[in-house]
Scaffold this motif. Structure first.
Motif, short mmCIF file in Angstrom:
data_model
loop_
_atom_site.label_atom_id
_atom_site.label_comp_id
_atom_site.label_asym_id
_atom_site.label_seq_id
_atom_site.Cartn_x
_atom_site.Cartn_y
_atom_site.Cartn_z
N LEU A 1 1.18 5.89 -9.22
CA LEU A 1 2.42 6.48 -9.70
C LEU A 1 2.89 5.94 -11.06
CD1 LEU A 1 4.44 6.60 -6.36
CD2 LEU A 1 3.37 8.51 -7.56
N SER A 2 2.54 4.68 -11.35
CA SER A 2 3.05 4.09 -12.60
C SER A 2 1.95 3.59 -13.54
CB SER A 2 3.99 2.92 -12.29
OG SER A 2 3.25 1.82 -11.77
N PRO B 1 -2.97 -4.49 0.72
CA PRO B 1 -2.07 -3.34 0.86
C PRO B 1 -1.14 -3.45 2.07
CG PRO B 1 -4.31 -2.60 0.44
CD PRO B 1 -4.37 -4.07 0.67
N GLU B 2 -1.51 -4.27 3.06
CA GLU B 2 -0.69 -4.44 4.26
C GLU B 2 0.46 -5.43 4.06
OE1 GLU B 2 -4.20 -4.80 4.49
OE2 GLU B 2 -4.31 -2.66 4.91
N THR B 3 0.49 -6.12 2.91
CA THR B 3 1.56 -7.08 2.64
C THR B 3 2.89 -6.35 2.63
OG1 THR B 3 0.07 -8.44 1.31
CG2 THR B 3 2.43 -8.80 1.01
N GLY C 1 0.82 -1.22 0.00
CA GLY C 1 0.00 0.00 0.00
C GLY C 1 0.84 1.26 0.00
N ASN C 2 1.93 1.25 0.75
CA ASN C 2 2.81 2.43 0.82
C ASN C 2 3.58 2.65 -0.48
OD1 ASN C 2 2.03 3.10 3.40
ND2 ASN C 2 3.72 2.01 4.36
N LEU C 3 3.71 1.63 -1.30
CA LEU C 3 4.42 1.81 -2.57
C LEU C 3 3.65 2.71 -3.52
CD1 LEU C 3 5.64 -1.85 -3.25
CD2 LEU C 3 7.02 0.09 -2.48
N ASN C 4 2.29 2.69 -3.41
CA ASN C 4 1.44 3.55 -4.23
C ASN C 4 1.69 3.34 -5.73
OD1 ASN C 4 -0.64 5.36 -4.34
ND2 ASN C 4 0.65 7.16 -4.12
#
Length: 176
Positions: free
Chosen positions: A124-125, A145-147, A117-120
């Motif tokens: 972004l891509s 997203p928590e993985t 999730g933090n990668l977003n």
């Protein structure tokens, strides 16, 4: 053995064995494994009994083309749109939509211990994370997203070649 040595089996990372005769495939697999204990072996088989013998001989992955082809044809009858949809996805990079894998060890330092999730990634891509392989070898389809990213894990991503390239740059450098 001499032929296998001549072609460099001791240094090879992998071997694919596709002879039409199961006994020959088994013999080659045994020879390759004895000459290179770390080689990744993929072999063709025509029967389930041979499949088991190949696995006992150390083959990592056994493919039964007739079984795969039969399953594909049956799916064309029962789920034709799904088969056509999946046919639009490529592993090669020359189709509109591709599926690729990214080894998490190659991520930038700030991304290695974060969550999906933090990668977003999607915003972004444009690429999508559709799977995750844990360091223990467990596959997670559609990870939450928590993985959390971990050393020796992998991301499976889908997108256009441009989206996937953008995602890889973002994960390695932190910049698009």
């Amino acid at each position: 053995d001499e032929i296998m040595l001549d072609v460099g089996v001791k240094k090879a990372r992998a071997i694919i064995i596709t002879l039409p005769d199961d006994a020959n495939n088994l013999f080659i697999a045994l020879t390759a494994r004895s000459l290179n204990p770390n080689i990744y072996i993929i072999s063709r088989a025509t029967s389930e009994s041979t499949e088991k013998k190949l696995e006992m001989a150390g083959v990592n992955h056994v493919i039964m083309p007739e079984k795969v082809g039969g399953s594909h044809m049956a799916a064309l009858v029962t789920k034709p749109d799904l088969v056509h949809f999946l046919g639009q996805i490529s592993l090669k990079g020359d189709h509109e939509t591709n599926l690729d894998e990214i080894i998490c060890d190659s991520l930038s330092k700030d991304k290695k211990e974060t969550t999906i999730g933090n990668l977003n990634i999607r915003s972004l891509s444009g690429a999508n994370i559709v799977g995750f392989k844990t360091p223990e070898g467990k596959y997670i389809i559609n990870p939450s997203p928590e993985t959390r990213m971990m050393p020796n894990s992998k991301l499976f991503v889908m997108g256009t070649p441009e989206q996937i390239d953008k995602m890889k740059r973002l994960l390695k450098t932190g910049k698009v």
